[in-house]
Each structure stands twice: as structure tokens, then as C-alpha cells.
Write a protein that holds these residues in place. Structure first.
Motif, PDB file in Angstrom:
ATOM      1  N   HIS A 119       3.313  11.899  -5.342  1.00  0.00           N
ATOM      2  CA  HIS A 119       2.321  10.974  -4.973  1.00  0.00           C
ATOM      3  C   HIS A 119       1.973  10.002  -6.007  1.00  0.00           C
ATOM      4  O   HIS A 119       0.791   9.696  -6.604  1.00  0.00           O
ATOM      5  CB  HIS A 119       1.068  11.831  -4.592  1.00  0.00           C
ATOM      6  N   LEU A 120       3.048   9.152  -6.178  1.00  0.00           N
ATOM      7  CA  LEU A 120       3.124   8.207  -7.154  1.00  0.00           C
ATOM      8  C   LEU A 120       2.945   7.089  -6.476  1.00  0.00           C
ATOM      9  O   LEU A 120       3.447   6.695  -5.339  1.00  0.00           O
ATOM     10  CB  LEU A 120       4.017   8.013  -8.267  1.00  0.00           C
ATOM     11  N   ALA A 157      -8.308  11.197  -4.121  1.00  0.00           N
ATOM     12  CA  ALA A 157      -7.904  12.482  -4.735  1.00  0.00           C
ATOM     13  C   ALA A 157      -8.310  12.344  -6.387  1.00  0.00           C
ATOM     14  O   ALA A 157      -8.727  13.246  -6.831  1.00  0.00           O
ATOM     15  CB  ALA A 157      -6.483  12.924  -4.570  1.00  0.00           C
ATOM     16  N   LEU A 158      -7.953  11.196  -7.092  1.00  0.00           N
ATOM     17  CA  LEU A 158      -8.145  10.662  -8.228  1.00  0.00           C
ATOM     18  C   LEU A 158      -9.563  10.511  -8.370  1.00  0.00           C
ATOM     19  O   LEU A 158      -9.819   9.721  -9.708  1.00  0.00           O
ATOM     20  CB  LEU A 158      -7.143   9.780  -8.598  1.00  0.00           C
ATOM     21  N   GLY A 159     -10.331  10.029  -7.629  1.00  0.00           N
ATOM     22  CA  GLY A 159     -11.685  10.008  -7.912  1.00  0.00           C
ATOM     23  C   GLY A 159     -12.170   8.605  -7.381  1.00  0.00           C
ATOM     24  O   GLY A 159     -13.329   8.255  -7.559  1.00  0.00           O
ATOM     25  N   PHE A 189      -5.061  16.394 -10.635  1.00  0.00           N
ATOM     26  CA  PHE A 189      -4.195  17.005  -9.501  1.00  0.00           C
ATOM     27  C   PHE A 189      -2.680  16.909  -9.827  1.00  0.00           C
ATOM     28  O   PHE A 189      -2.363  15.718 -10.115  1.00  0.00           O
ATOM     29  CB  PHE A 189      -4.413  16.222  -8.241  1.00  0.00           C
ATOM     30  N   ARG A 226      -1.532   7.344   2.598  1.00  0.00           N
ATOM     31  CA  ARG A 226      -1.091   8.190   1.382  1.00  0.00           C
ATOM     32  C   ARG A 226      -1.712   7.574  -0.038  1.00  0.00           C
ATOM     33  O   ARG A 226      -2.024   8.484  -0.692  1.00  0.00           O
ATOM     34  CB  ARG A 226       0.367   8.533   1.555  1.00  0.00           C
ATOM     35  N   ASN A 273     -12.914  13.076 -10.269  1.00  0.00           N
ATOM     36  CA  ASN A 273     -12.603  12.180 -11.238  1.00  0.00           C
ATOM     37  C   ASN A 273     -12.593  12.911 -12.534  1.00  0.00           C
ATOM     38  O   ASN A 273     -11.471  12.878 -13.438  1.00  0.00           O
ATOM     39  CB  ASN A 273     -13.158  11.019 -11.104  1.00  0.00           C
ATOM     40  N   ARG A 302      -0.713  11.779 -15.425  1.00  0.00           N
ATOM     41  CA  ARG A 302      -2.022  11.197 -14.644  1.00  0.00           C
ATOM     42  C   ARG A 302      -3.075  12.204 -14.375  1.00  0.00           C
ATOM     43  O   ARG A 302      -4.333  11.664 -14.701  1.00  0.00           O
ATOM     44  CB  ARG A 302      -1.547  10.808 -13.438  1.00  0.00           C
ATOM     45  N   PHE A 327       0.974  16.986  -7.555  1.00  0.00           N
ATOM     46  CA  PHE A 327       1.291  17.456  -5.995  1.00  0.00           C
ATOM     47  C   PHE A 327       2.760  17.790  -5.997  1.00  0.00           C
ATOM     48  O   PHE A 327       3.638  17.266  -6.727  1.00  0.00           O
ATOM     49  CB  PHE A 327       0.790  16.250  -4.924  1.00  0.00           C
ATOM     50  N   LEU A 361      -4.398   9.251  -2.312  1.00  0.00           N
ATOM     51  CA  LEU A 361      -4.314   9.646  -3.559  1.00  0.00           C
ATOM     52  C   LEU A 361      -5.387   8.945  -4.305  1.00  0.00           C
ATOM     53  O   LEU A 361      -5.852   9.752  -5.272  1.00  0.00           O
ATOM     54  CB  LEU A 361      -2.760   8.944  -3.846  1.00  0.00           C
ATOM     55  N   LEU A 395      -4.250   5.198 -13.275  1.00  0.00           N
ATOM     56  CA  LEU A 395      -5.151   4.962 -12.238  1.00  0.00           C
ATOM     57  C   LEU A 395      -6.511   5.820 -12.136  1.00  0.00           C
ATOM     58  O   LEU A 395      -7.533   5.204 -12.004  1.00  0.00           O
ATOM     59  CB  LEU A 395      -4.341   5.556 -11.079  1.00  0.00           C
ATOM     60  N   PRO A 396      -6.467   7.121 -12.581  1.00  0.00           N
ATOM     61  CA  PRO A 396      -7.716   7.537 -12.446  1.00  0.00           C
ATOM     62  C   PRO A 396      -8.980   7.080 -13.413  1.00  0.00           C
ATOM     63  O   PRO A 396     -10.089   6.991 -12.944  1.00  0.00           O
ATOM     64  CB  PRO A 396      -7.540   9.333 -12.995  1.00  0.00           C
TER      65      PRO A 396
END
Ligand SMILES: Nc1ncnc2c1ncn2[C@@H]1O[C@H](COP(=O)(O)OP(=O)(O)OP(=O)(O)O)[C@@H](O)[C@H]1O
Ligand SMILES: [Mg+2]
Lengths: 394, 267
Positions: free
Chosen positions: B105-106, A307-309, B99, A300, B94, B166, B101, A304, B118-119
Motif C-alpha cells: 500500500h504505497l 489508516a495512516l491517520g 501499519f 485504496r 496516527n 512509514r 500491509f 491508506l 505521509l503519516p
């Protein structure tokens, strides 16, 4: 930037699973430290033997009956003093030939007692071997010719029997016979486990009578220069073979001994290190296994990140670096433990240990390589995960 | 604080033509989407509704570039995603979308501020700037006092707000939220919706959210009804959004033709 980031993430992940990381590293730690210790001990042993042989003297040829080789049985000697005279004639330089007949005996001085190697030899010994004197004199030709009961003591024997007193001119009883000490050698250390400082040298003729034998154990010949060794060696062996048809005689030189022992010890070290290396491989398999588990557990998280790039290579790098960090930290720990272990062995036991930089560099390199090799498959699996599927994983 | 004009800012955030997505399940093809035409402009606020299994999440994954369509074309910010490599798709995802969810989803053991940052890691933003932007994003969702908290130390509503921060930190044009209130009680759900609405109103970030709750859907200016992998009803852009209630009630039974017409009108 990206790489530094990947390192931080990997370290973070390893910290999160401290116990698991430590246990995974253990395989690598054991493997690497075993390799380091074994190579150190092997190299140390080799160095020690080589310096012992080199310390004997220079250009020495040892002649013994029978066949000399690793694992060969000792042959009953059929050589006697007439053969020594014969070899002297063959060599042409009588001063460069000496003889030995050995036996373990008990020596007594007053209350003090010691078990020593009594070596019957002659006045030529110092012409061939490096045996500097601390006090008194060497054996003389007259000592040998007239079977005098005189003795030159190894340094340890002298210390043990006489303490601080100068032994020269004093009496010592060897197997019940009284001998007069005429000299004491300097300490020279051991050769092939032969403690030369625990020897007592007496005239060969005296020794033969004391032991009730006519045989001798071996003949040593000193060549005049390194290039003379081989022809001389051949001449002596041929001459003896001619004198005793159908029998074998061997002559070895220091170079040959060095070579043989070096090869044997090198092989031994290699084999042991390879066995230890296998445990390193097993450690690598453990790393691979844990990384696969980790990828599965963190599916997961991977989804994730994607999904964030995160790109495929970002995820791959993260997990590959994690695997490499596991093996590298394990490798460095193993190196430190191995060096410590080798030093401890050297300090606490007579086994010498020599730590070579190349072996440490190699151990480090192999640890990194094991991480890359065993980390690639799990990391690729992580990198290739489909983000949608990964996000849904439970 | 509406962001500066970037080139391509005027292009629709999403433009889909004949979008399909089928899965292979033990050799049998499951058609999750069966031809979706859709256009979502900048700054829109869209609610996607429909029965379970109708393809809402599948559509969101396609819009968010997490997945590729089986057929049809999808343009995100004017870029046809079929022309992009996986790496370029990751980069697009990115920058272009954020997103949110249903299950947050942390990263469980990571403080809020690092979760939010994070991104930006994947955009190569330096650490100091990342933390600064993450802090600002957390403040904008009212969590300036929770920077160092881990998800386990926060309520569900707070966690979802961290997730929104985020989604925002990379300054995307669109936030995609798949059932953002699904795991929250009504009070926390309302708070999360309020934040999303404020983002949409103040920053002009387009919001596309999937929801099962009619009252949540009603708050969006546009509703898209999905059934059996098709858009059954689309309340349309701008004009249509004036009477969302009417569009919704006219919904069931619209079928394939209806959705095509709606999409056609939007263009
Ligand atoms: N990875 C997959 N493999 C096979 N079939 C899938 C997969 N993902 C989704 N589907 C199928 O596609 C259809 C649409 O799924 P999707 O998740 O988009 O529905 P949804 O509208 O989001 O439903 P819900 O409201 O329950 O979240 C479903 O019939 C589902 O079973
Ligand atoms: Mg869904």
C-alpha cells in the motif's frame, strides 16, 4: 499548514492525470471564456451606442410619423414642409426646429464616385445637432428658400471625392445634377450604424425636387434645457395628432433612446451570458463526474491515508480542493482566453468590446463556486469511506 | 535507542475484553470475532496465526483503530476507543500504531521519502522536519540510497521496507503487520522480519504480526492462535514465550474456554 499541504496534494493529483484534468477543465474554460467574451462585446456595444447618441447633440427630440419602437415597421411618411412650419409655430422658437429628407444617391467628381446619403435639411441643423464645420459654411436660409444647388460634405465624402484638395467652391454631380460645395463637416463618426461622415447635406427644397417628392422623413426639435424636453415632446406630438386626427406620431428623445437601447442590449447580453453560463454548469457537472471517478479509482489511496491517520475532513479537504482547483484553473484560463478573444474581436472587427473588472471577478467567483458546489458530493463520499473497506478495494 | 518515558508508557498497548465484530452480509450477520480477550504489553513481539477467515485481519483492524468493535471494550494505550469520536480515533491511529500491509500500500507515483512522510502530514509536522524524519526512517531500514525512488522502481522487499519506514516514522508504540511477508520470497521475507525484530529489540516497539508461515511465527516471543473468531491458544506473555514450540503444538481443539483462561492469566 494543513491547507497548504492539501493544496500540494491536490495539485500533485491533477498533475498525475494531466490529460484528464485538462479535458475536465475544458468545460469550465469554454463556459467562462464564452461568458467573458459575450459580456465584453455586449458592454462594448452598449457603450458605443450610448456614446454615439450622446454625441448627436443635447436635448434633441426626433419626431417621426407612425409608431416608434423595437420591431415596428417604418411608416410611410405623410409629413411635408407645411407640417414643419406648423411644428415651428407650436414650438415657438423656429430656429430650434429642423427637417430631414433622406435618400441614397451616387455622387461624382471627375472620375471619383461615391455612394452617399443625401440629406435634405435646412439652416437650423447646426442649432440642434453637433455638426462642427471643418471648412466653408453651413446651409443658409437663402439656400433653402431659393432651392440652391449647394452642398455641405461629410468628412469621408470629401476625402473620397476630393482627396487632399479643398472641396469648397468645387463642383460635384449628385444624381446627374451639379452642386457647388460650400462646406465640409468635421468627422463625427456613426450613429445607429448611420455613417454620418458619408452624408451630403443639401437644402431640403433642393432635395425634394431632386428626388421628386414633397414628403419629409422627420423633424428634429431642440429643447432649451433638459427639463424642457418632456413638455415640449408632448406638445409637438399632441399638436400633430390634432392636425391629423386618428394618426400616430412619435417623438423620441436621446434619453429614451439610451434607455431603450440600453435595456435591449442589456437583455441581449444577459441572455447570451446566461446561455454561456449553462455551459459553465455543464462543465461543473463534468468536474463532479470526474471527481467521482477519481474517488472510486483512488479508494485504496483514501483507505491508506485514513489508516495512516487522515481524518474525514482531511480527505474531504483534499478532494474538495482538487475539484476547486480544477474549476479555478479552468476559470482563470477561461478568463485569459475570454479577454484575449474579446480584444481580438475588437481589433479585427467593427464590434467593440469593453472588458469590465466586475465581469472578470464574477467569472472567477463563479468558477470557484462551481468547484465547491460540484466537488462537495464526491469529496464527502471520499471522506466518509470506511478505511477497512477502502483498503480492500481493487 | 529506546524512547523517553511518556505518561501512559506503562499501560498495555492493547487491552481487549469480550471483543466481537460482526458484519451484516445481505441481512445475515457474519461473526468475524466472537469475544476476544487479549492484552498486549509494551515492547512485546506477537505472532497471530490461524486458518484463513478465522478473523486475524479483523482483529488487526480493531487493534489498529481502523474499525470499531461491535461489542466489548478495547483500550489502546489505556484509552477506551468507544469514547473517541471518529476524528479522535484517526488521531490515535496516527500516533499510537504503525501499519504494515501484505500488499505494501504505497502511493504508486510518489517517491519513497514522501510515502514515508505521509503519516506526519496528518500530524501537522512541517515539511522540512517531515522529510528529515522520513529520511532517517528510510536509513534505519537500509534504504538511505532509495529516497527518490518510486515504488515501481523498487523490488518487493524494498517496497515493504519503505512501508515499515512509514510505519515507524511517527514513532508509534506498536507496529501492526498483517502478513508482511506474504507477498515476498523467502529471502526478502527474512530481511523484513529481521528489520521488524531489530526494531522490537532496539527501540522497544511492540510488534504484532499476522502470518501463515510457521517459521515466521516461531520467531515471535508470543503466539496467538485464532480460530473461528476466538483465541484458541495464547502462548502468553514473557514467561510463556520461552517455549513457543510447546504452546503451538498444544493448540488445536482448545476452544473458547481455553482462550478465556489464557487471557485471564495474562491479566
Ligand atoms: N467487510 C466484510 N463484510 C462481511 N464479512 C467480512 C468482511 N470482512 C471480513 N469478513 C468475514 O469475517 C471473517 C474473518 O475475516 P478476516 O479477514 O479477519 O480473516 P483472516 O483471518 O484475516 O483471513 P486470511 O488469513 O484469509 O486473511 C471472514 O469469514 C470474512 O468473510
Ligand atoms: Mg487477513
Amino acid at each position: 499548514m494543513r491547507t497548504a499541504e492539501a493544496f500540494r496534494m491536490a495539485l500533485e493529483a491533477l498533475r498525475t492525470n494531466r490529460l484528464r484534468s485538462a479535458l475536465t477543465m475544458l468545460g469550465v474554460i469554454i463556459g467562462v471564456s464564452a461568458v467573458v467574451v459575450l459580456v465584453a462585446v455586449g458592454t462594448g456595444a452598449k457603450n458605443a451606442v450610448e456614446s454615439e447618441i450622446a454625441g448627436l447633440g443635447s436635448n434633441i427630440i426626433l419626431v417621426v410619423p407612425g409608431r416608434l419602437g423595437v420591431g415596428a415597421l417604418p411608416t410611410q411618411s405623410r409629413l411635408d414642409l407645411s407640417d414643419v412650419a406648423y411644428v415651428r409655430r407650436v414650438v415657438g422658437d423656429p430656429g430650434k426646429v429642423t427637417v430631414s429628407v433622406n435618400s441614397g444617391e451616387t455622387v461624382r467628381v471627375g472620375r471619383a464616385e461615391a455612394f452617399v446619403t443625401v440629406v435634405g435639411t435646412d439652416e437650423n441643423l447646426p442649432n440642434i445637432f453637433d455638426r462642427p464645420l471643418r471648412r466653408g459654411r453651413y446651409l443658409s436660409e437663402t439656400d433653402v428658400d431659393t432651392r440652391r444647388r449647394v452642398a455641405v460634405l461629410g468628412s469621408e465624402v470629401a476625402e473620397k471625392l476630393f482627396g487632399d484638395v479643398d472641396p469648397v467652391g468645387r463642383q460635384a454631380t449628385i444624381s446627374g445634377a451639379r452642386f457647388r460645395v460650400v462646406g465640409v463637416y468635421e468627422a463625427v463618426g456613426a450613429t445607429f450604424g448611420v455613417a454620418r461622415d458619408q452624408e451630403i447635406h443639401v437644402p431640403v427644397t433642393t432635395a425634394q425636387r431632386l428626388l421628386g417628392v414633397t414628403r419629409i422623413n422627420g423633424i428634429a426639435v431642440g429643447a432649451s434645457g433638459p427639463d424642457q424636453i418632456e413638455p415640449l415632446q408632448q406638445r409637438v406630438v399632441d399638436a400633430l395628432a390634432e392636425r391629423y386626427p386618428g394618426e400616430r406620431f412619435s417623438a423620441v428623445t436621446q434619453t429614451q433612446l439610451l434607455g431603450t437601447i440600453g435595456t435591449v442590449l442589456g437583455m441581449l447580453t444577459g441572455v447570451l451570458a446566461a446561455i454561456a453560463g449553462i455551459s459553465l454548469l455543464v462543465g461543473g457537472v463534468g468536474v463532479s463526474n470526474i471527481m467521482l471517478v477519481s474517488v472510486r479509482e483512488r479508494t485504496r489511496e483514501i483507505g491508506l491515508r485514513k489508516a495512516l491517520g487522515a481524518r474525514q475532513r482531511d480527505v474531504l479537504a483534499q478532494f474538495l480542493i482538487e475539484a476547486v482547483l480544477l474549476t479555478t484553473i479552468g476559470g482563470v484560463t477561461g478568463i485569459l482566453l475570454g479577454v484575449g478573444g474579446a480584444l481580438l474581436i475588437a481589433a479585427l472587427s467593427p464590434v467593440p468590446a469593453a472588458i469590465t473588472w466586475w465581469s472578470l471577478a464574477l467569472a472567477f467567483g463563479v468558477s470557484v463556486a462551481v468547484g465547491v458546489f460540484f466537488g462537495v458530493a464526491p469529496a464527502r463520499r471520499a471522506g466518509r469511506l470506511d478505511p477497512v473497506v477502502a483498503l480492500r478495494a481493487e | 535507542m529506546i524512547r523517553g518515558e511518556r505518561p501512559g508508557r506503562e499501560a498495555p498497548a492493547f487491552e481487549a475484553v469480550g471483543l466481537t465484530r460482526s458484519y451484516q452480509l445481505e441481512g445475515i450477520a457474519v461473526d468475524a470475532l466472537r469475544g476476544v480477550d487479549l492484552r498486549i504489553g509494551p515492547g512485546e513481539s506477537v505472532a497471530i496465526v490461524g486458518p484463513s477467515g478465522s478473523g486475524k485481519s479483523t482483529l488487526m483492524h480493531l487493534l489498529g483503530c481502523l474499525d470499531r468493535p461491535t461489542s466489548g471494550t478495547l483500550r489502546v494505550n489505556g484509552t477506551d476507543v468507544s469514547t473517541l469520536s471518529d476524528t479522535e480515533l484517526a488521531e490515535l491511529r496516527n500516533r499510537a500504531v504503525g501499519f504494515v500491509f501484505q500488499s505494501f500500500h504505497l502511493l504508486a507515483r510518489t517517491p519513497a521519502i514522501d510515502n514515508v512522510a505521509l503519516p506526519l502530514i496528518y500530524r501537522g509536522v512541517p515539511r522540512a522536519e517531515r522529510r528529515e524524519r522520513a529520511r532517517a526512517a528510510l536509513e534505519s531500514v537500509g534504504l538511505g540510497h532509495r529516497l527518490g525512488h518510486r515504488p515501481s522502481q523498487m523490488s518487493g522487499g524494498e517496497q515493504q521496507r519503505v512501508a515499515i519506514a512509514r510505519a515507524l516514522v511517527g514513532d508509534p508504540r506498536v507496529v501492526l503487520a498483517d502478513e508482511p511477508t506474504g507477498n515476498l520470497d523467502s529471502r526478502n521475507g527474512a530481511e523484513v522480519m529481521a528489520i521488524l525484530e531489530r526494531l522490537n529489540a532496539e527501540r522497544g516497539v511492540a510488534i504484532v504480526l499476522v502470518t501463515h508461515e510457521p517459521e515466521v511465527a516461531a520467531r515471535a516471543r508470543r503466539q496467538i492462535h485464532v480460530r473461528d473468531g476466538l483465541i484458541e491458544l495464547d502462548s502468553g506473555t514473557a514467561g510463556g514465550s520461552e517455549e513457543p514450540g510447546g504452546s503451538r503444538t498444544g493448540g488445536p481443539g482448545g476452544g473458547e474456554g481455553g482462550s478465556r483462561t489464557e487471557a485471564g492469566e495474562a491479566e
